[in-house]
Design a protein around this motif. Structure first.
Motif, PDB file in Angstrom:
ATOM      1  N   UNK A 260      37.939  23.199  63.116  1.00 23.03           N
ATOM      2  CA  UNK A 260      37.705  23.713  64.468  1.00 23.03           C
ATOM      3  C   UNK A 260      38.695  23.069  65.442  1.00 23.03           C
ATOM      4  N   UNK A 261      39.542  23.886  66.037  1.00 28.45           N
ATOM      5  CA  UNK A 261      40.486  23.365  67.019  1.00 28.45           C
ATOM      6  C   UNK A 261      41.501  22.416  66.423  1.00 28.45           C
ATOM      7  N   UNK A 302      35.191  27.266  72.023  1.00 28.69           N
ATOM      8  CA  UNK A 302      34.033  26.983  72.875  1.00 28.69           C
ATOM      9  C   UNK A 302      33.097  28.183  72.982  1.00 28.69           C
ATOM     10  N   UNK A 303      33.587  29.341  72.575  1.00 31.01           N
ATOM     11  CA  UNK A 303      32.741  30.529  72.520  1.00 31.01           C
ATOM     12  C   UNK A 303      32.334  30.835  71.069  1.00 31.01           C
ATOM     13  N   UNK A 304      33.299  30.735  70.165  1.00 31.07           N
ATOM     14  CA  UNK A 304      33.065  31.146  68.783  1.00 31.07           C
ATOM     15  C   UNK A 304      32.108  30.220  68.036  1.00 31.07           C
ATOM     16  N   UNK A 305      32.271  28.888  68.205  1.00 30.74           N
ATOM     17  CA  UNK A 305      31.449  27.953  67.443  1.00 30.74           C
ATOM     18  C   UNK A 305      29.981  27.991  67.862  1.00 30.74           C
ATOM     19  N   UNK A 306      29.663  27.948  69.160  1.00 29.64           N
ATOM     20  CA  UNK A 306      28.247  28.085  69.529  1.00 29.64           C
ATOM     21  C   UNK A 306      27.625  29.401  69.057  1.00 29.64           C
ATOM     22  N   UNK A 307      28.393  30.477  69.101  1.00 32.37           N
ATOM     23  CA  UNK A 307      27.881  31.757  68.639  1.00 32.37           C
ATOM     24  C   UNK A 307      27.621  31.722  67.121  1.00 32.37           C
ATOM     25  N   UNK A 308      28.558  31.116  66.403  1.00 28.92           N
ATOM     26  CA  UNK A 308      28.370  30.986  64.952  1.00 28.92           C
ATOM     27  C   UNK A 308      27.149  30.135  64.646  1.00 28.92           C
TER      28      UNK A 308
END
Length: 312
Positions: A260-261, A302-308
């Protein structure tokens, strides 16, 4: 070719790294013996490892803390012992193994073969060079082999099923060159990085330690994963040093590695590119990490990981 494997211990028990070293030793084609420097319980545990013919137990207090200055002369003496010496000494390429093996090689006046990835013949091996970007095949001409084993490259031998005999051995004892003062180890309920089946790693893009914890920890909790980091994240103080994955950190090969990142600097790739499935999340479509990733997501972490995390 009879091989002697140095047992890596963790909290008085045989560590998983030992099982990989036993597998490598077995591929040399001869009997495999294991040297346990420590408690009797660890020797009894090592005797159950499949494929091990004999366990040598050095119970002297001088060897209890695995000080290389004491253990190396013990190993060298066993290697050179008339009539019952060993042809090869193998140690996991861990902090302990990398400390002991060079001293053994020096005492035996032979070249060490470091970080092997495979056994190609009785004295022929492959090992990484140029941060893992090339694989060299090397052959030793020494009478005795001293080898460190990249544990992620070899399957673990079965921890149960063996019935090896346990034999007490002694050596020179305390060399008087060093003393054990103490151990400060990080305790965690998570799997240890080098043995974890799933790892979630974060990079410098996570901004600070609080953000790192807020984004990475929930995803790791959902996956039951260990947490890793790039060197940039460690140097920036987001996480402790023992989280670092890479050439100057820990070499890992889990079933699933989520980056991630992380841009994918060559030093980081050297530590994780043998992972079975690599998932990369980065907003830069040209990030080098995508060249080794099995699944890549070009998105704002910051959008993709919380959604996942929410969907798991």
């Amino acid at each position: 070719m009879t091989a002697l494997v140095l047992a890596e211990l963790s909290d008085g028990a045989v560590a998983p790294a030992t099982l990989s070293a036993v597998t490598a030793a077995a591929q040399l084609g001869g009997p495999v013996h294991v040297l346990v420097a420590g408690a009797q319980g660890a020797a009894d545990e090592a005797a159950k490892i499949a494929g091990v013919e004999k366990v040598l137990h050095a119970g002297d207090a001088a060897y209890a803390d695995m000080l290389a200055e004491n253990v190396a002369p013990l190993v060298a003496g066993l290697m050179a012992k008339d009539g019952v010496g060993y042809d090869a000494f193998l140690a996991p390429a861990t902090t302990t193994g990398k400390n002991v093996a060079p001293r053994v090689a020096a005492l035996l006046d032979v070249m060490q073969v470091s970080d092997i990835l495979s056994v190609e013949g009785p004295k022929s091996f492959t090992r990484p060079i140029y941060a893992g970007n090339a694989i060299a095949t090397v052959e030793s001409s020494d009478a005795k082999l001293v080898i460190t084993v990249r544990t992620t490259a070899f399957d673990k031998a079965a921890a149960e099923g063996g019935s090896a005999s346990v034999e007490a051995v002694s050596g020179p004892g305390d060399a008087g060159l060093s003393s054990f003062v103490g151990l400060e180890a990080v305790k965690s309920d998570r799997p240890e990085l080098t043995s974890a089946g799933t790892i979630v790693s974060g990079g410098r893009a996570l901004k600070d330690s609080e953000t790192f914890a807020e984004v990475i920890t929930p995803l790791a909790d959902k996956l039951g994963a260990a947490i890793g980091a790039s060197r940039a994240a460690v140097d920036a103080g987001y996480v402790p040093n023992d989280y670092q994955v890479g050439q100057t950190g820990k070499i890992v090969a889990p079933e699933l590695y989520v980056a991630v990142g992380i841009s994918g600097a060559i030093q980081h790739l050297a530590g994780m590119k043998d992972s079975k499935v690599i998932v990369a999340i980065n907003k830069d479509p040209d990030a080098p990490i995508f060249q080794v990733a099995d699944l890549g997501l070009v998105a704002d972490l910051f959008e993709a990981v919380p959604e996942m995390t929410a969907k798991l």
